[in-house]
Write a protein that holds these residues in place. Structure first.
Motif, PDB file in Angstrom:
ATOM      1  N   ALA A 100       0.846  -1.207   0.000  1.00  0.00           N
ATOM      2  CA  ALA A 100       0.000   0.000   0.000  1.00  0.00           C
ATOM      3  C   ALA A 100       0.879   1.254   0.000  1.00  0.00           C
ATOM      4  CB  ALA A 100      -0.905  -0.005   1.231  1.00  0.00           C
ATOM      5  N   ALA A 101       0.598   2.156  -0.921  1.00  0.00           N
ATOM      6  CA  ALA A 101       1.315   3.451  -0.982  1.00  0.00           C
ATOM      7  C   ALA A 101       0.492   4.384  -1.861  1.00  0.00           C
ATOM      8  CB  ALA A 101       2.717   3.284  -1.566  1.00  0.00           C
ATOM      9  N   GLY A 102       0.713   5.665  -1.675  1.00  0.00           N
ATOM     10  CA  GLY A 102       0.105   6.648  -2.570  1.00  0.00           C
ATOM     11  C   GLY A 102      -1.393   6.718  -2.440  1.00  0.00           C
ATOM     12  N   SER A 103      -2.067   6.793  -3.590  1.00  0.00           N
ATOM     13  CA  SER A 103      -3.495   7.146  -3.578  1.00  0.00           C
ATOM     14  C   SER A 103      -4.363   6.103  -2.895  1.00  0.00           C
ATOM     15  CB  SER A 103      -3.988   7.407  -5.005  1.00  0.00           C
ATOM     16  OG  SER A 103      -4.118   6.208  -5.723  1.00  0.00           O
ATOM     17  N   ILE A 104      -3.914   4.839  -2.874  1.00  0.00           N
ATOM     18  CA  ILE A 104      -4.779   3.835  -2.227  1.00  0.00           C
ATOM     19  C   ILE A 104      -4.846   4.089  -0.719  1.00  0.00           C
ATOM     20  CG2 ILE A 104      -3.049   2.000  -1.807  1.00  0.00           C
ATOM     21  CD1 ILE A 104      -5.259   0.021  -2.701  1.00  0.00           C
ATOM     22  N   CYS A 105      -3.810   4.697  -0.167  1.00  0.00           N
ATOM     23  CA  CYS A 105      -3.802   4.997   1.271  1.00  0.00           C
ATOM     24  C   CYS A 105      -4.791   6.117   1.579  1.00  0.00           C
ATOM     25  CB  CYS A 105      -2.388   5.365   1.724  1.00  0.00           C
ATOM     26  SG  CYS A 105      -1.237   3.994   1.522  1.00  0.00           S
ATOM     27  N   SER A 106      -4.761   7.175   0.751  1.00  0.00           N
ATOM     28  CA  SER A 106      -5.696   8.274   1.016  1.00  0.00           C
ATOM     29  C   SER A 106      -7.124   7.880   0.658  1.00  0.00           C
ATOM     30  CB  SER A 106      -5.263   9.531   0.269  1.00  0.00           C
ATOM     31  OG  SER A 106      -4.854   9.222  -1.029  1.00  0.00           O
ATOM     32  N   ARG A 107      -7.298   7.069  -0.383  1.00  0.00           N
ATOM     33  CA  ARG A 107      -8.660   6.679  -0.789  1.00  0.00           C
ATOM     34  C   ARG A 107      -9.313   5.710   0.178  1.00  0.00           C
ATOM     35  NH1 ARG A 107      -8.403   3.477  -5.325  1.00  0.00           N
ATOM     36  NH2 ARG A 107      -6.246   4.004  -5.778  1.00  0.00           N
ATOM     37  N   LEU A 108      -8.514   4.728   0.658  1.00  0.00           N
ATOM     38  CA  LEU A 108      -9.107   3.614   1.413  1.00  0.00           C
ATOM     39  C   LEU A 108      -8.617   3.541   2.854  1.00  0.00           C
ATOM     40  CD1 LEU A 108      -9.019   0.858  -1.379  1.00  0.00           C
ATOM     41  CD2 LEU A 108     -10.852   2.451  -0.837  1.00  0.00           C
ATOM     42  N   GLY A 109      -7.800   4.499   3.266  1.00  0.00           N
ATOM     43  CA  GLY A 109      -7.357   4.536   4.667  1.00  0.00           C
ATOM     44  C   GLY A 109      -6.318   3.486   5.026  1.00  0.00           C
ATOM     45  N   LEU A 110      -5.580   2.990   4.038  1.00  0.00           N
ATOM     46  CA  LEU A 110      -4.528   2.006   4.342  1.00  0.00           C
ATOM     47  C   LEU A 110      -3.260   2.729   4.806  1.00  0.00           C
ATOM     48  CD1 LEU A 110      -4.913  -0.489   1.334  1.00  0.00           C
ATOM     49  CD2 LEU A 110      -6.141  -0.419   3.509  1.00  0.00           C
ATOM     50  N   THR A 111      -2.397   1.999   5.498  1.00  0.00           N
ATOM     51  CA  THR A 111      -1.143   2.573   5.992  1.00  0.00           C
ATOM     52  C   THR A 111      -0.059   2.383   4.946  1.00  0.00           C
ATOM     53  OG1 THR A 111      -1.799   1.952   8.205  1.00  0.00           O
ATOM     54  CG2 THR A 111       0.543   2.443   7.886  1.00  0.00           C
ATOM     55  N   GLU A 112       0.633   3.471   4.627  1.00  0.00           N
ATOM     56  CA  GLU A 112       1.702   3.355   3.622  1.00  0.00           C
ATOM     57  C   GLU A 112       2.763   2.372   4.115  1.00  0.00           C
ATOM     58  OE1 GLU A 112       2.670   6.084   0.505  1.00  0.00           O
ATOM     59  OE2 GLU A 112       4.464   6.621   1.643  1.00  0.00           O
ATOM     60  N   GLY A 113       3.143   1.463   3.228  1.00  0.00           N
ATOM     61  CA  GLY A 113       4.166   0.473   3.572  1.00  0.00           C
ATOM     62  C   GLY A 113       3.577  -0.862   3.994  1.00  0.00           C
ATOM     63  N   ALA A 114       2.251  -0.920   4.202  1.00  0.00           N
ATOM     64  CA  ALA A 114       1.626  -2.193   4.596  1.00  0.00           C
ATOM     65  C   ALA A 114       1.569  -3.123   3.381  1.00  0.00           C
ATOM     66  CB  ALA A 114       0.227  -1.944   5.133  1.00  0.00           C
TER      67      ALA A 114
END
Ligand code: TMP
Length: 242
Positions: free
Chosen positions: A98-112
């Motif tokens: 997870a990085a970039g827009s998927i983190c802001s869109r779906l609330g994921l933690t960058e680097g997961a």
């Protein structure tokens, strides 16, 4: 040089010129960097030549794996000869971490790490901001047939497996990347082929030991050192600009 060539299309990072033979184009790599749909812009000296070098290394390697592509040869620091294709107006995003827009869109933690590779599709339309779309949109809007999309997804997963291993071998994690495909007219009909470029402009590449960003996020996030990072990717791949 390019002065006497007929310009067919200018994008944010590349220009397409008419090629020397029918069915060919020249793809010219600019030093321009843009982000957030060109709201942020800069010229980064040397970026175009590095992307050309890196992409011209990766396409033939994928070709050797049996992935059909548009690349013919690198003809200068900033130019490559390619086959003319009709671009499928869908950007294919392949994500391992997870990085970039998927983190802001779906609330994921960058680097997961993602439990399995995720493929997302975006409509290739700057005016609309390249929105995420579903396979059903692609079918209903007639952007590509379900058969073409099956081929695109299968190729994307194979490209991901190959590139993940290639980058792992040089101490780099392939976090995510974006691919574009085109329709190539052949004697046997229309074939879906890999097009555009594969470079640190459209991949997220993190150093395996330090997680340092070695891609266009250096520009997007004002980290500096973009050209140095792209040069390091080229160096680790065994490539140098002569
Ligand atoms: P994103 O996290 O911003 O959606 O980006 C996912 C991947 O796609 C990342 O490696 C950067 C690449 N990308 C492009 O190549 N072009 C684009 O226009 C965007 C938005 C992303």
């Amino acid at each position: 040089m390019t002065a006497d060539r007929e310009k067919l299309y200018e994008g944010k990072a590349k220009i397409l010129y008419k090629g020397p033979d029918a069915g060919t184009l020249i793809q010219y790599f600019k030093d321009d960097a843009t982000a957030f749909n060109a709201q942020k812009k800069a010229v980064l000296d040397g970026k175009g030549a590095l992307n050309n070098l890196i992409s011209a290394h990766l396409f033939p390697a994928l070709g050797a794996l049996g992935i059909p592509h548009h690349f013919i040869e690198r003809i200068s620091d900033r130019e490559q000869l390619i086959k003319q294709v009709q671009i499928v107006p869908v950007e294919v995003i392949i994500r391992n971490v997870a990085a970039g827009s998927i983190c802001s869109r779906l609330g994921l933690t960058e680097g997961a790490p993602l439990p399995k590779t995720l493929i997302e599709f975006c409509l290739k339309d700057d005016a609309l901001g390249d929105p995420v779309i579903a396979a059903e949109h692609i079918d209903v809007l007639g952007l590509a047939t379900p058969f073409e999309m099956d081929e695109i997804v299968e190729m994307s997963l194979r490209i991901n497996d190959f590139l993940s291993g290639l980058f792992m071998a040089i101490g780099v994690k392939l976090i995510d990347f974006k691919l574009e495909f085109g329709r190539l007219e052949t004697e046997d009909g229309v074939q879906i082929v890999l097009a555009d470029e594969i470079s640190p402009d459209n991949c997220r590449l993190w150093d395996s030991d330090t997680d340092e960003k070695m891609d266009k996020d250096r520009f997007r996030r004002d980290l500096g050192g973009l050209v140095e990072a792209y040069s390091e990717i080229a160096r680790r791949l065994g490539l140098s600009l002569s």
